[in-house]
Design a protein around this motif. Structure first.
Motif, short mmCIF file in Angstrom:
data_model
loop_
_atom_site.label_atom_id
_atom_site.label_comp_id
_atom_site.label_asym_id
_atom_site.label_seq_id
_atom_site.Cartn_x
_atom_site.Cartn_y
_atom_site.Cartn_z
N VAL A 1 0.84 -1.20 0.00
CA VAL A 1 0.00 0.00 0.00
C VAL A 1 0.88 1.25 0.00
CG1 VAL A 1 -1.69 1.32 1.33
CG2 VAL A 1 -2.00 -1.14 1.03
N ALA A 2 1.96 1.23 0.76
CA ALA A 2 2.87 2.38 0.79
C ALA A 2 3.47 2.62 -0.59
CB ALA A 2 3.97 2.15 1.82
N GLY A 3 3.82 1.57 -1.29
CA GLY A 3 4.38 1.71 -2.64
C GLY A 3 3.38 2.31 -3.62
N ILE A 4 2.14 1.85 -3.52
CA ILE A 4 1.10 2.39 -4.39
C ILE A 4 0.88 3.87 -4.11
CG2 ILE A 4 -1.37 2.29 -4.96
CD1 ILE A 4 0.24 -0.08 -6.07
N ARG A 5 0.81 4.23 -2.83
CA ARG A 5 0.61 5.64 -2.46
C ARG A 5 1.79 6.50 -2.93
NH1 ARG A 5 -3.14 7.50 0.89
NH2 ARG A 5 -1.69 8.97 1.82
N GLU A 6 3.00 5.99 -2.80
CA GLU A 6 4.17 6.73 -3.26
C GLU A 6 4.10 6.94 -4.78
OE1 GLU A 6 7.55 8.92 -3.60
OE2 GLU A 6 6.44 8.47 -1.78
N GLY A 7 3.65 5.91 -5.50
CA GLY A 7 3.49 6.04 -6.95
C GLY A 7 2.51 7.14 -7.31
N PHE A 8 1.38 7.19 -6.62
CA PHE A 8 0.40 8.24 -6.87
C PHE A 8 0.98 9.62 -6.53
CE2 PHE A 8 -3.09 4.95 -6.55
CZ PHE A 8 -3.48 5.06 -7.88
N ASP A 9 1.73 9.70 -5.45
CA ASP A 9 2.37 10.97 -5.07
C ASP A 9 3.35 11.42 -6.15
OD1 ASP A 9 0.92 11.00 -2.71
OD2 ASP A 9 2.60 10.32 -1.46
N GLN A 10 4.11 10.47 -6.70
CA GLN A 10 5.06 10.81 -7.76
C GLN A 10 4.33 11.32 -9.00
OE1 GLN A 10 7.27 7.17 -8.26
NE2 GLN A 10 8.70 7.65 -6.60
N LEU A 11 3.23 10.68 -9.35
CA LEU A 11 2.45 11.15 -10.50
C LEU A 11 1.93 12.56 -10.28
CD1 LEU A 11 0.40 7.96 -11.44
CD2 LEU A 11 2.25 9.01 -12.75
N GLU A 12 1.46 12.85 -9.07
CA GLU A 12 0.97 14.18 -8.77
C GLU A 12 2.07 15.24 -8.87
OE1 GLU A 12 -1.16 14.34 -5.07
OE2 GLU A 12 -2.61 12.82 -5.73
N ARG A 13 3.32 14.83 -8.59
CA ARG A 13 4.45 15.75 -8.69
C ARG A 13 5.01 15.81 -10.12
NH1 ARG A 13 6.06 12.83 -3.89
NH2 ARG A 13 7.65 11.78 -5.12
N GLY A 14 4.38 15.07 -11.03
CA GLY A 14 4.84 15.07 -12.42
C GLY A 14 6.06 14.21 -12.64
N GLU A 15 6.28 13.25 -11.78
CA GLU A 15 7.48 12.40 -11.88
C GLU A 15 7.17 11.04 -12.49
OE1 GLU A 15 8.83 12.20 -7.84
OE2 GLU A 15 9.39 14.29 -7.80
N GLY A 16 6.07 10.93 -13.20
CA GLY A 16 5.69 9.65 -13.79
C GLY A 16 6.60 9.27 -14.95
N ILE A 17 6.51 8.02 -15.35
CA ILE A 17 7.28 7.50 -16.48
C ILE A 17 6.32 7.35 -17.66
CG2 ILE A 17 8.63 5.55 -17.34
CD1 ILE A 17 9.38 4.94 -14.44
N PRO A 18 6.69 7.88 -18.83
CA PRO A 18 5.83 7.72 -20.01
C PRO A 18 5.61 6.23 -20.33
CG PRO A 18 7.55 9.33 -20.43
CD PRO A 18 7.87 8.68 -19.12
N ILE A 19 4.42 5.90 -20.84
CA ILE A 19 4.06 4.52 -21.10
C ILE A 19 5.05 3.84 -22.04
CG2 ILE A 19 2.48 5.06 -22.99
CD1 ILE A 19 2.03 2.29 -20.35
N GLU A 20 5.62 4.56 -22.96
CA GLU A 20 6.60 3.96 -23.88
C GLU A 20 7.81 3.44 -23.11
OE1 GLU A 20 5.42 7.17 -24.28
OE2 GLU A 20 3.91 6.62 -25.79
N ASN A 21 8.25 4.21 -22.12
CA ASN A 21 9.38 3.77 -21.30
C ASN A 21 9.01 2.56 -20.46
OD1 ASN A 21 9.80 6.52 -22.15
ND2 ASN A 21 11.49 6.64 -20.71
N VAL A 22 7.77 2.53 -19.98
CA VAL A 22 7.32 1.39 -19.18
C VAL A 22 7.33 0.14 -20.04
CG1 VAL A 22 5.37 0.41 -17.92
CG2 VAL A 22 5.94 2.83 -17.64
N ARG A 23 6.84 0.25 -21.27
CA ARG A 23 6.83 -0.92 -22.17
C ARG A 23 8.25 -1.43 -22.40
NH1 ARG A 23 2.48 2.01 -25.46
NH2 ARG A 23 0.59 1.01 -24.72
#
Length: 61
Positions: free
Chosen positions: A30-52
């Motif tokens: 749960v902590a990891g999921i919440r951290e991921g959402f926090d990163q997205l809110e800060r604009g620190e997400g990874i583009p889907i192409e990079n994820v693929r």
């Protein structure tokens, strides 16, 4: 909701006979999921192409 309250709510939903190790894993998940959402809110997400690209490097075979 505070982190403490999230942990309390989670623990109340888990089975009574769950081991401490499994409880810790659930909280960590749960902590990891919440951290991921926090990163997205800060604009620190990874583009889907990079994820693929990352995911294709994880596949063995």
């Amino acid at each position: 909701m505070s982190n403490r309250q999230i942990a309390i709510d989670l623990l109340e939903k888990l089975p009574e006979d769950m081991s401490l190790t499994d409880m810790a894993r659930e909280i960590e998940f749960v902590a990891g999921i919440r951290e991921g959402f926090d990163q997205l809110e800060r604009g620190e997400g990874i583009p889907i192409e990079n994820v693929r690209e990352l995911m294709s490097s994880w596949i063995v075979g």
